[in-house]
Scaffold this motif. Structure first.
Motif, PDB file in Angstrom:
ATOM      1  N   GLY A 359       0.895  -1.314   0.017  1.00  0.00           N
ATOM      2  CA  GLY A 359      -0.049   0.145   0.012  1.00  0.00           C
ATOM      3  C   GLY A 359       0.971   1.252  -0.177  1.00  0.00           C
ATOM      4  O   GLY A 359       2.004   1.160   0.375  1.00  0.00           O
ATOM      5  N   VAL A 360       0.163   2.242  -0.433  1.00  0.00           N
ATOM      6  CA  VAL A 360       1.068   3.736  -0.536  1.00  0.00           C
ATOM      7  C   VAL A 360       0.871   4.142   0.989  1.00  0.00           C
ATOM      8  O   VAL A 360      -0.275   4.279   1.556  1.00  0.00           O
ATOM      9  N   THR A 361       1.978   4.624   1.527  1.00  0.00           N
ATOM     10  CA  THR A 361       1.995   5.721   2.708  1.00  0.00           C
ATOM     11  C   THR A 361       2.405   6.923   2.532  1.00  0.00           C
ATOM     12  O   THR A 361       2.449   7.268   1.152  1.00  0.00           O
ATOM     13  N   ILE A 362       2.416   7.915   3.397  1.00  0.00           N
ATOM     14  CA  ILE A 362       2.575   9.275   3.365  1.00  0.00           C
ATOM     15  C   ILE A 362       4.175   9.506   2.842  1.00  0.00           C
ATOM     16  O   ILE A 362       4.450  10.468   2.593  1.00  0.00           O
ATOM     17  N   TYR A 363       4.872   8.414   3.159  1.00  0.00           N
ATOM     18  CA  TYR A 363       6.461   8.652   2.940  1.00  0.00           C
ATOM     19  C   TYR A 363       6.673   8.356   1.169  1.00  0.00           C
ATOM     20  O   TYR A 363       7.770   8.856   0.798  1.00  0.00           O
ATOM     21  N   ASP A 364       5.378   7.954   0.519  1.00  0.00           N
ATOM     22  CA  ASP A 364       5.461   7.618  -0.810  1.00  0.00           C
ATOM     23  C   ASP A 364       4.925   8.801  -1.585  1.00  0.00           C
ATOM     24  O   ASP A 364       5.055   8.765  -2.908  1.00  0.00           O
ATOM     25  N   LEU A 365       4.074   9.575  -0.823  1.00  0.00           N
ATOM     26  CA  LEU A 365       3.395  10.638  -1.575  1.00  0.00           C
ATOM     27  C   LEU A 365       4.234  11.641  -2.205  1.00  0.00           C
ATOM     28  O   LEU A 365       3.970  12.321  -3.363  1.00  0.00           O
ATOM     29  N   ALA A 366       5.305  11.880  -1.816  1.00  0.00           N
ATOM     30  CA  ALA A 366       6.274  12.952  -2.254  1.00  0.00           C
ATOM     31  C   ALA A 366       6.675  12.834  -3.892  1.00  0.00           C
ATOM     32  O   ALA A 366       6.707  13.784  -4.439  1.00  0.00           O
ATOM     33  N   GLU A 367       6.978  11.454  -3.862  1.00  0.00           N
ATOM     34  CA  GLU A 367       7.412  11.241  -5.345  1.00  0.00           C
ATOM     35  C   GLU A 367       6.275  11.101  -6.233  1.00  0.00           C
ATOM     36  O   GLU A 367       6.290  11.728  -7.399  1.00  0.00           O
ATOM     37  N   LEU A 368       5.235  10.702  -5.712  1.00  0.00           N
ATOM     38  CA  LEU A 368       3.856  10.943  -6.605  1.00  0.00           C
ATOM     39  C   LEU A 368       3.608  12.255  -7.108  1.00  0.00           C
ATOM     40  O   LEU A 368       3.217  12.537  -8.112  1.00  0.00           O
ATOM     41  N   ILE A 369       3.523  12.963  -6.009  1.00  0.00           N
ATOM     42  CA  ILE A 369       3.244  14.316  -6.183  1.00  0.00           C
ATOM     43  C   ILE A 369       4.270  15.138  -7.073  1.00  0.00           C
ATOM     44  O   ILE A 369       3.854  16.018  -7.920  1.00  0.00           O
ATOM     45  N   GLY A 370       5.432  14.716  -6.983  1.00  0.00           N
ATOM     46  CA  GLY A 370       6.671  15.297  -7.795  1.00  0.00           C
ATOM     47  C   GLY A 370       6.343  14.947  -9.256  1.00  0.00           C
ATOM     48  O   GLY A 370       6.681  15.714 -10.162  1.00  0.00           O
ATOM     49  N   THR A 371       5.831  13.792  -9.397  1.00  0.00           N
ATOM     50  CA  THR A 371       5.438  13.208 -10.939  1.00  0.00           C
ATOM     51  C   THR A 371       4.456  14.132 -11.435  1.00  0.00           C
ATOM     52  O   THR A 371       4.310  14.300 -12.549  1.00  0.00           O
TER      53      THR A 371
END
Length: 614
Positions: A359-371
């Motif tokens: 699952g996606v956690t808050i620590y993975d969101l920065a990379e998705l937001i950057g994309t």
């Protein structure tokens, strides 16, 4: 099992040319069935038309296509009116369902006394077949699922609030010349990015429930604050994580220069907005010598005194939007966040495919937001977003009447407030009663035509009969039996007199030669002649009532007493008027002149009084 209605009808599909060619072939000797098969016309239809042509002996006397208009309910103009009504209701956010549309059509037919099918009368609505045919004839209408919109948002965006916003924006633009090119105009807003994506549409089999894997049920919120410029640039975002303490690894993979903050709720608050303002000033190099404009909504977290003081000290002018108008006036909401969310959901689905079972956690969101940030924040998208809102280039007329239709429902309620109604009565002087509510400037446009003679004093107009009656009672006269012609003295305004000229039959007292008034004695400063023209009916009378320039000396020390009565007993015709008296001369005491649209045969001229020359 529901009845399946045919998608297309098999009758009435031929044209006039096709039927004419088929009939000509039949006349040449071909069989009807063979011609029907070749022309793809039903045999029974072709046979019926062949019989009609044979009976009339010519194809010119027979209508070769079905006359479906004979059973048509509404005309083209009436259907166009229905179409406009349906469209306006939808644009006002009060769209009609299919059942409501059928009821409206029935009511229209009843009001206009139009012949309708019996089923309409029984069901008190139009038939479903009529609605389907109506939609085919008007392709601009379609069945759509509307988005939910609160009443506050639908009514807040109106002409008054938009005008106030553009007036404030125009005033801010005038403060500095650097604001003209848009390089110093910025927009700030927050959006929610969660760890659960919104599934996109997929292709699958019919009749089966299709699902899509997500990283969780509800998801965790991380607030993303974006700042864009009207020149097409985007500043590094601000990410607010739902943690008590911030760690640097939380923004791994985010755009360079991203500011990471933390709060237990994950939302923006007043304390974090201070850091956001400092982040904005740092990336824009704002100062009093290099000012900038920051447009944002008026959320309570943005109205922090400390943040506003910092912005003021560094030359940042903050312009807030009216509540519930950001969907139309904020560039980030208009043209940026919609594609940003689409790219963000696509990036998360791609991440889930590359990491199955995780699952996606808050620590993975920065990379998705950057994309998603890189793919969304393009100069074209940003410039078009500012242009669509009318902020830059400045355009206060960017919105049309259709944009304000949702607020038209409550426009009457917003206008008919007690304050507006009371001010309207007060401005007209009706209540509270104020006869002096209008100034001299209000009467200037009518000064050219309202007076028959330009020498008439402005304050001598609109005198009532009752005022004249009081003047006559207080003024001595030798004409005891004189009366005013026309309406009674109780009439509030002058009325036009009949064409009869009373001067043709003067009274005995009028034929008497009036006595010359005594001349006041004074030994100091001369003044010009009091009266420049005669007031009587002849030149001889005028000479008797004029003062000699050499003998009429007036001074400041002496006052002319009330016993001096000039022309008290004479009658004044409105087309013979004195010149305008100056302050150093004498003025009339409530001179009963009428306006230019009224005529009075005779008036008793009031006595003259002195005026001080302070």
């Amino acid at each position: 099992m529901p009845k399946k209605r045919p998608i297309s009808r098999k009758i009435g599909n031929h044209t006039k040319e096709q039927m004419k060619e088929a009939l000509q072939e039949i006349e040449s000797g071909k069989k009807i069935r063979a011609v029907a098969r070749d022309k793809r016309i039903p045999f029974s239809t072709l046979q019926r038309y062949a019989v009609k042509v044979k009976a009339s002996k010519s194809t010119e006397n027979v209508k070769l296509v079905p006359n479906y208009d004979v059973n048509r309910v509404f005309t083209d103009e009436q259907e166009q009116a229905l179409t406009e009504y349906y469209k306006n209701c939808a644009l006002m956010f009060y769209g009609l369902t299919t059942k409501d549309c059928r009821k409206v059509a029935y009511e229209m037919a009843v009001i206009n006394k139009i012949k309708m099918p019996q089923s309409w009368i029984v069901n008190q609505m139009a038939g479903i077949d009529w609605l389907k045919s109506f939609r085919k004839r008007h392709n601009e209408l379609s069945l759509r699922k509307p988005e939910a919109c609160s009443l506050a948002r639908a009514t807040a965006f109106n002409k008054e609030t938009v005008k106030v916003f553009f007036d404030n924006l125009q005033e801010v633009y005038k403060r500095h010349s650097a604001f003209a090119d848009g390089t110093r105009v910025y927009n700030l807003d927050e959006t929610a990015t969660v760890t659960v994506q919104k599934p996109q549409k997929v292709i699958g089999p019919k009749g089966k429930n299709i699902g899509k894997v997500t990283s969780g049920e509800k998801g965790t919120l991380v607030t993303t604050c974006c700042i864009i410029s009207a020149a097409g640039q985007a500043l590094p975002p601000v990410l607010i994580f739902p943690r008590k303490n911030y760690k640097d690894h939380m923004i791994k993979g985010a755009p360079p220069g991203t500011l990471g903050l933390a709060t237990p709720s994950g939302w923006m608050n007043s304390e974090l907005f201070v850091d956001t303002i400092k982040h904005f000033i740092k990336n824009t190099s704002s100062s009093k010598e290099n000012p900038s404009i920051l447009i944002m909504d008026n959320h309570e977290s943005h109205l922090c005194i400390e943040a506003l003081d910092i912005a003021k000290e560094n030359g940042v002018t903050i312009l807030t939007l009216h509540p519930h108008t950001s969907a139309k006036l904020q560039p980030l909401d208009v043209g940026i966040y919609s594609p940003f969310k689409s790219y963000y959901n696509a990036a998360m689905e791609s991440w889930l495919l590359n990491n199955p079972g995780k699952g996606v956690t808050i620590y993975d969101l920065a990379e998705l937001i950057g994309t998603a940030f890189i793919r969304t924040m393009t100069p074209t998208n940003i410039i078009n977003a500012f242009k669509k809102t009318g902020i830059h280039p400045f355009d206060r007329n960017v919105f049309t009447e259709e944009d304000f239709l949702p607020s038209a429902v409550t426009a009457f309620i917003r206008t008919m407030t007690p304050t507006n109604i009371i001010n309207a009565f007060k401005k007209t002087g009706i209540h509270p009663f104020d006869r002096n509510v209008f100034t001299e400037e209000d009467f200037l446009p009518s000064a050219v035509t309202d007076r028959p003679n330009p020498n008439v004093p402005q304050n001598s107009l609109n005198v009532s009969f009752q005022d004249i009656s009081e003047i006559e009672q207080n003024s001595p006269t030798i004409l005891e039996k004189e009366t005013l012609l026309g309406p009674s003295v109780n009439s509030p305004t002058f009325q036009q007199e009949p064409e009869h000229d009373s001067r043709q039959e003067p009274l005995e007292s009028q034929r008497e030669q009036p006595q010359e008034p005594p001349k006041p004695q004074c030994s100091k400063s001369k003044d010009t002649s009091l009266l420049s023209g005669g007031f009587s009916e002849s030149e001889d009378d005028a000479e008797n009532f004029s003062l000699d320039d050499e003998d009429s000396d007036w001074c400041e020390e002496d006052e002319v007493e009330d016993e001096i009565e000039i022309l008290t007993d004479q009658k004044l015709q409105l087309n013979v008027l004195p010149r305008v008296l100056k302050e150093e001369d004498y003025v009339l005491e409530e001179a009963p002149y009428a306006n230019s649209l009224t005529t009075i045969s005779m008036l008793t001229f009031p006595k003259l009084i002195s005026v001080s020359r302070d």
